[in-house]
Design a protein around this motif. Structure first.
Motif, PDB file in Angstrom:
ATOM      1  N   LEU A   1     -38.301  -3.556 -85.078  1.00 54.75           N
ATOM      2  CA  LEU A   1     -37.343  -2.887 -84.306  1.00 54.75           C
ATOM      3  C   LEU A   1     -38.080  -1.335 -84.275  1.00 54.75           C
ATOM      4  CD1 LEU A   1     -33.637  -3.093 -85.354  1.00 54.75           C
ATOM      5  CD2 LEU A   1     -34.815  -3.865 -83.122  1.00 54.75           C
ATOM      6  N   LEU A   2     -38.321  -0.870 -83.176  1.00 58.89           N
ATOM      7  CA  LEU A   2     -39.347   0.513 -82.940  1.00 58.89           C
ATOM      8  C   LEU A   2     -38.158   1.541 -82.698  1.00 58.89           C
ATOM      9  CD1 LEU A   2     -41.799   2.370 -82.857  1.00 58.89           C
ATOM     10  CD2 LEU A   2     -41.941   1.465 -80.422  1.00 58.89           C
ATOM     11  N   SER A   3     -37.950   2.554 -83.563  1.00 62.48           N
ATOM     12  CA  SER A   3     -37.029   3.682 -83.283  1.00 62.48           C
ATOM     13  C   SER A   3     -37.844   4.881 -82.373  1.00 62.48           C
ATOM     14  CB  SER A   3     -36.747   4.309 -84.602  1.00 62.48           C
ATOM     15  OG  SER A   3     -35.878   5.539 -84.414  1.00 62.48           O
ATOM     16  N   VAL A   4     -37.355   5.070 -81.138  1.00 60.42           N
ATOM     17  CA  VAL A   4     -37.977   6.006 -80.539  1.00 60.42           C
ATOM     18  C   VAL A   4     -37.134   7.430 -80.523  1.00 60.42           C
ATOM     19  CG1 VAL A   4     -38.637   6.596 -78.090  1.00 60.42           C
ATOM     20  CG2 VAL A   4     -38.783   4.230 -78.874  1.00 60.42           C
ATOM     21  N   GLN A   5     -37.662   8.530 -80.764  1.00 60.28           N
ATOM     22  CA  GLN A   5     -36.871   9.898 -80.762  1.00 60.28           C
ATOM     23  C   GLN A   5     -36.982  10.094 -79.487  1.00 60.28           C
ATOM     24  OE1 GLN A   5     -36.004   9.101 -83.915  1.00 60.28           O
ATOM     25  NE2 GLN A   5     -35.775  10.921 -84.149  1.00 60.28           N
TER      26      GLN A   5
ATOM     27  N   LYS B   1     -38.927  21.398 -72.364  1.00 62.85           N
ATOM     28  CA  LYS B   1     -40.386  20.919 -73.355  1.00 62.85           C
ATOM     29  C   LYS B   1     -40.061  19.492 -73.799  1.00 62.85           C
ATOM     30  CE  LYS B   1     -40.160  22.008 -77.723  1.00 62.85           C
ATOM     31  NZ  LYS B   1     -40.551  22.878 -79.063  1.00 62.85           N
ATOM     32  N   LEU B   2     -41.324  18.778 -73.259  1.00 60.15           N
ATOM     33  CA  LEU B   2     -41.478  17.429 -73.533  1.00 60.15           C
ATOM     34  C   LEU B   2     -42.342  17.263 -74.811  1.00 60.15           C
ATOM     35  CD1 LEU B   2     -41.275  14.269 -72.475  1.00 60.15           C
ATOM     36  CD2 LEU B   2     -43.393  14.901 -71.384  1.00 60.15           C
ATOM     37  N   VAL B   3     -41.680  16.365 -75.938  1.00 57.98           N
ATOM     38  CA  VAL B   3     -42.575  16.222 -77.021  1.00 57.98           C
ATOM     39  C   VAL B   3     -42.712  14.608 -77.247  1.00 57.98           C
ATOM     40  CG1 VAL B   3     -41.485  18.103 -77.942  1.00 57.98           C
ATOM     41  CG2 VAL B   3     -40.267  16.025 -78.429  1.00 57.98           C
ATOM     42  N   ALA B   4     -43.622  14.401 -78.137  1.00 59.86           N
ATOM     43  CA  ALA B   4     -43.784  13.048 -78.334  1.00 59.86           C
ATOM     44  C   ALA B   4     -42.715  12.287 -79.108  1.00 59.86           C
ATOM     45  CB  ALA B   4     -45.256  12.872 -79.326  1.00 59.86           C
TER      46      ALA B   4
ATOM     47  N   GLY C   1     -42.948  14.794 -82.182  1.00 62.98           N
ATOM     48  CA  GLY C   1     -42.421  15.991 -82.190  1.00 62.98           C
ATOM     49  C   GLY C   1     -43.350  17.132 -81.485  1.00 62.98           C
ATOM     50  N   GLN C   2     -44.586  16.817 -81.503  1.00 65.51           N
ATOM     51  CA  GLN C   2     -45.722  17.448 -80.847  1.00 65.51           C
ATOM     52  C   GLN C   2     -45.245  17.848 -79.381  1.00 65.51           C
ATOM     53  OE1 GLN C   2     -49.734  16.281 -81.611  1.00 65.51           O
ATOM     54  NE2 GLN C   2     -50.544  17.225 -79.744  1.00 65.51           N
ATOM     55  N   THR C   3     -45.739  18.893 -79.043  1.00 64.15           N
ATOM     56  CA  THR C   3     -45.604  19.402 -77.510  1.00 64.15           C
ATOM     57  C   THR C   3     -46.425  18.811 -76.633  1.00 64.15           C
ATOM     58  OG1 THR C   3     -44.316  21.477 -78.003  1.00 64.15           O
ATOM     59  CG2 THR C   3     -45.170  21.213 -75.711  1.00 64.15           C
ATOM     60  N   LEU C   4     -45.986  17.971 -75.437  1.00 66.43           N
ATOM     61  CA  LEU C   4     -46.878  17.437 -74.652  1.00 66.43           C
ATOM     62  C   LEU C   4     -46.884  17.999 -73.433  1.00 66.43           C
ATOM     63  CD1 LEU C   4     -45.838  13.617 -75.310  1.00 66.43           C
ATOM     64  CD2 LEU C   4     -47.545  15.004 -76.593  1.00 66.43           C
TER      65      LEU C   4
ATOM     66  N   ALA D   1     -34.869  17.052 -78.741  1.00 69.50           N
ATOM     67  CA  ALA D   1     -36.245  16.634 -78.948  1.00 69.50           C
ATOM     68  C   ALA D   1     -36.859  16.740 -80.006  1.00 69.50           C
ATOM     69  CB  ALA D   1     -37.232  17.775 -77.798  1.00 69.50           C
ATOM     70  N   GLY D   2     -37.551  15.573 -80.514  1.00 67.89           N
ATOM     71  CA  GLY D   2     -38.091  14.971 -81.591  1.00 67.89           C
ATOM     72  C   GLY D   2     -37.201  14.832 -82.938  1.00 67.89           C
TER      73      GLY D   2
END
Length: 164
Positions: free
Chosen positions: A15-19, A54-57, A112-115, A154-155
């Motif tokens: 299972l992959l958790s996606v923030q 703001k879109l983050v990783a 959490g890095q800003t993309l 976000a993140g």
């Protein structure tokens, strides 16, 4: 909770958790005002009505593709799973106006890095929806996407889990 398609037994799957890549409210893909996303032709996933630009990783990974108009990208997890994050609907027509990329294709990124930063008011004032689909684009994806519809940060908030 909602359950997406399930083509195989998920009990033995990772299972992959996606923030959440955005702050706002998570929504089912069926509510995206675009038939290709709403009918899941672009992939399984969820959408977010953003409250800030703001879109983050959503996880540690690599940006494998950044659209020239900076409104969408594909990010890959170390498992090989790829997510398309598409800020707004039909926003390609803005030709990058109101969008700024802080990364490029090939860049390694951390959770959490800003993309990308973007101007929600400009998107809406231009007549477009800011609803942002977040979908799995791997052709060989046969797992399941689970998540709940609520306010997300976000993140920091989990958006969905993906059975790989």
């Amino acid at each position: 909770m909602h359950s997406r398609h399930d083509r195989s037994n998920t009990s033995n799957r990772q299972l992959l958790s996606v923030q959440s890549p955005l702050s706002g409210r998570s929504l089912p893909l069926e509510e995206v005002p675009d038939k290709a996303f709403a009918r899941k032709h672009m992939g399984e996933g969820m959408a977010i009505e953003p409250s800030e630009g703001k879109l983050v990783a959503p996880f540690d990974g690599v940006v494998v593709y950044l659209i020239g108009s900076k409104h969408a990208l594909i990010i890959q997890h170390e498992t090989g799973l790829q997510l398309l994050i598409h800020v707004g609907i039909n926003t390609v027509a803005l030709k990058g106006e109101g969008f700024a990329a802080h990364i490029g294709a090939g860049d390694k990124v951390r959770l959490g890095q800003t993309l990308i930063t973007f101007d929600i008011a400009h998107i809406r004032d231009s007549g477009y929806s800011a609803v942002t689909p977040v979908v799995v684009v791997n052709d060989d994806f046969g797992g399941r996407v689970d998540g709940s519809y609520r306010e997300v940060k976000a993140g920091e908030s989990q958006l969905m889990t993906i059975a790989l």
